[in-house]
Scaffold this motif. Structure first.
Motif, mmCIF file in Angstrom:
data_model
loop_
_atom_site.group_PDB
_atom_site.id
_atom_site.type_symbol
_atom_site.label_atom_id
_atom_site.label_comp_id
_atom_site.label_asym_id
_atom_site.label_seq_id
_atom_site.Cartn_x
_atom_site.Cartn_y
_atom_site.Cartn_z
ATOM 1 N N GLY A 12 2.760 -5.528 1.109
ATOM 2 C CA GLY A 12 2.150 -4.402 0.420
ATOM 3 C C GLY A 12 2.647 -3.056 1.503
ATOM 4 O O GLY A 12 3.082 -3.326 2.425
ATOM 5 N N CYS A 25 -6.617 1.690 0.946
ATOM 6 C CA CYS A 25 -6.080 1.196 -0.459
ATOM 7 C C CYS A 25 -4.539 0.593 0.106
ATOM 8 O O CYS A 25 -3.819 1.535 0.810
ATOM 9 C CB CYS A 25 -5.755 2.343 -1.547
ATOM 10 S SG CYS A 25 -7.310 2.909 -1.985
ATOM 11 N N LYS A 27 -0.755 -0.717 -2.015
ATOM 12 C CA LYS A 27 0.042 -1.129 -3.145
ATOM 13 C C LYS A 27 0.492 -2.670 -2.875
ATOM 14 O O LYS A 27 1.434 -2.812 -1.838
ATOM 15 C CB LYS A 27 1.178 -0.151 -3.253
ATOM 16 C CG LYS A 27 0.609 1.228 -3.776
ATOM 17 C CD LYS A 27 2.002 2.000 -4.174
ATOM 18 C CE LYS A 27 1.466 3.271 -4.575
ATOM 19 N NZ LYS A 27 2.597 4.132 -4.676
ATOM 20 N N SER A 28 -0.056 -3.452 -3.462
ATOM 21 C CA SER A 28 0.185 -4.906 -3.162
ATOM 22 C C SER A 28 1.468 -5.571 -3.888
ATOM 23 O O SER A 28 1.825 -5.348 -5.018
ATOM 24 C CB SER A 28 -0.830 -5.997 -3.662
ATOM 25 O OG SER A 28 -0.383 -7.299 -3.387
ATOM 26 N N SER A 32 -0.875 -12.483 -6.567
ATOM 27 C CA SER A 32 -2.222 -12.722 -6.383
ATOM 28 C C SER A 32 -2.857 -11.929 -5.493
ATOM 29 O O SER A 32 -2.382 -12.173 -4.049
ATOM 30 C CB SER A 32 -2.572 -14.171 -6.587
ATOM 31 O OG SER A 32 -3.896 -14.364 -6.492
ATOM 32 N N PRO A 33 -3.810 -10.885 -5.524
ATOM 33 C CA PRO A 33 -4.612 -10.389 -4.388
ATOM 34 C C PRO A 33 -5.301 -11.333 -3.340
ATOM 35 O O PRO A 33 -5.547 -11.105 -2.163
ATOM 36 C CB PRO A 33 -5.462 -9.212 -4.999
ATOM 37 C CG PRO A 33 -4.912 -9.112 -6.545
ATOM 38 C CD PRO A 33 -4.407 -10.416 -6.703
ATOM 39 N N SER A 34 -5.468 -12.818 -3.932
ATOM 40 C CA SER A 34 -6.229 -13.357 -3.093
ATOM 41 C C SER A 34 -5.518 -13.952 -1.785
ATOM 42 O O SER A 34 -6.071 -14.411 -1.011
ATOM 43 C CB SER A 34 -6.680 -14.645 -4.214
ATOM 44 O OG SER A 34 -5.578 -15.468 -4.335
ATOM 45 N N PHE A 36 -4.719 -12.105 0.326
ATOM 46 C CA PHE A 36 -5.142 -11.340 1.538
ATOM 47 C C PHE A 36 -6.383 -12.063 2.209
ATOM 48 O O PHE A 36 -6.952 -11.780 3.204
ATOM 49 C CB PHE A 36 -5.452 -9.869 1.255
ATOM 50 C CG PHE A 36 -4.252 -9.082 0.833
ATOM 51 C CD1 PHE A 36 -3.378 -8.730 1.890
ATOM 52 C CD2 PHE A 36 -4.008 -9.029 -0.824
ATOM 53 C CE1 PHE A 36 -2.044 -8.158 1.079
ATOM 54 C CE2 PHE A 36 -2.819 -8.140 -1.095
ATOM 55 C CZ PHE A 36 -1.913 -7.730 -0.199
ATOM 56 N N TRP A 59 -11.539 -8.138 1.359
ATOM 57 C CA TRP A 59 -10.667 -7.380 0.455
ATOM 58 C C TRP A 59 -11.196 -7.448 -1.033
ATOM 59 O O TRP A 59 -12.161 -8.303 -1.153
ATOM 60 C CB TRP A 59 -9.468 -8.038 0.605
ATOM 61 C CG TRP A 59 -9.396 -9.584 -0.104
ATOM 62 C CD1 TRP A 59 -9.690 -10.782 0.569
ATOM 63 C CD2 TRP A 59 -9.167 -10.020 -1.401
ATOM 64 N NE1 TRP A 59 -9.899 -11.693 -0.152
ATOM 65 C CE2 TRP A 59 -9.697 -11.238 -1.375
ATOM 66 C CE3 TRP A 59 -8.976 -9.171 -2.631
ATOM 67 C CZ2 TRP A 59 -9.453 -12.115 -2.776
ATOM 68 C CZ3 TRP A 59 -8.855 -9.782 -3.599
ATOM 69 C CH2 TRP A 59 -8.935 -11.095 -4.034
ATOM 70 N N GLU A 61 -10.371 -5.756 -5.233
ATOM 71 C CA GLU A 61 -9.254 -5.308 -6.002
ATOM 72 C C GLU A 61 -10.165 -3.659 -6.574
ATOM 73 O O GLU A 61 -11.197 -3.762 -6.705
ATOM 74 C CB GLU A 61 -8.970 -5.988 -7.271
ATOM 75 C CG GLU A 61 -8.219 -7.135 -7.170
ATOM 76 C CD GLU A 61 -7.829 -8.118 -7.930
ATOM 77 O OE1 GLU A 61 -6.932 -7.641 -9.076
ATOM 78 O OE2 GLU A 61 -8.517 -9.022 -8.422
ATOM 79 N N VAL A 66 -5.400 -2.763 -3.834
ATOM 80 C CA VAL A 66 -6.325 -3.704 -3.112
ATOM 81 C C VAL A 66 -6.651 -3.033 -2.209
ATOM 82 O O VAL A 66 -6.167 -2.239 -1.404
ATOM 83 C CB VAL A 66 -5.345 -4.851 -2.681
ATOM 84 C CG1 VAL A 66 -6.072 -5.883 -1.597
ATOM 85 C CG2 VAL A 66 -4.660 -5.684 -3.525
#
Length: 200
Positions: A12, A25, A27-28, A32-34, A36, A59, A61, A66
Motif C-alpha cells: 500500500g 488512510c 491505498k491498499s 483482502s484488507p484483512s 493488515f 485497521w 475499511e 484502509v
C-alpha cells in the motif's frame, strides 16, 4: 510500482491522515484488507530510506481505502509525516494463498501472451484505481500497453513458466500498437485578397 526492496513486498501507499489521533488512510494493493491484521508488523519506507517497523494497533475499511493505526503514531502530525510513504510487509510474513491465487509482486517480469501464443510483452508494473488494478505491459519496442486486470481478460497465470495468458478487449492492442496517424491540418483561410496595391 517500481523495483521492490529485497525481502519486502509493497502492500500500500499512505494517502493522508484521518482524524487527530494518528489514524491514516492508505491505498491498499492487497486483495483482502484483512492482511493488515494478520502480519506481525508493517514497515514504512520513505523514498529509498531503510524501512521502519511498526506494530498494527487497528485497521478498518473506509470508502474504498484502509484506515490504519500503528504503535507510536498517535497524533495527526505524526500521521501527516507518513504521507506518501510506502507500506511494506516482509515476504516471509505473507499469509499462504489458496490454490490458483497469486500475489501481484510474483507476476512482475512474467511474459504476457495471447491465447494463440503471440507475444504481447512483459508485465513491468501496475497501478491501482478505484475500480480495479491496471497492468502495465511493455513490448520489445518499449511501448506500454495498459490492461484492466479483471478475470475476463486474464485467462491464466503460470508462475512456474513465468507466462501470463490474456484475452484483451477487442481493439485494445490496436490502440497502443497501431495508433491513428495525426490528421493533417487544413490550410487556414485568412480572408485576405491577393493582388498588388495601386500606388500613385
Amino acid at each position: 510500482m517500481t523495483d521492490r526492496l529485497e525481502g519486502f513486498v509493497p502492500v500500500g501507499g499512505v494517502a493522508r491522515p484521518h482524524g487527530i489521533r494518528g489514524e491514516f488512510c492508505i491505498k491498499s494493493y492487497a486483495d483482502s484488507p484483512s492482511l493488515f491484521g494478520r502480519v506481525p508488523a508493517l514497515f514504512m519506507q520513505d523514498g529509498n530510506k531503510p524501512p521502519k517497523p511498526y506494530a498494527v494497533r487497528a485497521w478498518r475499511e473506509h470508502k474504498g481505502l484502509v484506515l490504519l493505526t500503528l504503535e507510536g503514531i498517535d497524533d495527526r502530525d505524526r500521521a501527516e509525516a507518513l504521507r506518501g510513504q510506502t507500506v511494506l510487509v516482509r515476504e516471509q510474513d505473507l499469509p499462504e494463498l489458496e490454490e490458483g491465487e497469486h500475489y501481484l509482486y510474483q507476476m512482475m517480469g512474467c511474459r504476457v501472451v495471447l491465447e494463440d501464443g503471440s507475444e504481447v510483452g512483459v508485465l513491468e508494473h501496475f497501478f491501482e484505481t478505484a475500480e480495479q488494478d491496471t497492468w502495465v505491459i511493455v513490448n520489445t519496442e518499449g511501448t506500454e500497453i495498459l490492461l484492466p486486470a479483471v478475470p475476463e481478460f486474464v485467462l491464466d497465470v503460470d508462475l512456474d513458466s513465468e507466462v501470463i495468458t490474456i484475452d484483451p478487449p477487442e481493439g485494445l492492442l490496436d490502440i497502443y500498437l497501431n495508433p491513428e496517424p495525426p490528421k493533417k491540418k487544413k490550410p487556414r483561410k485568412d480572408g485576405k485578397k491577393g493582388g498588388k496595391r495601386k500606388t500613385e
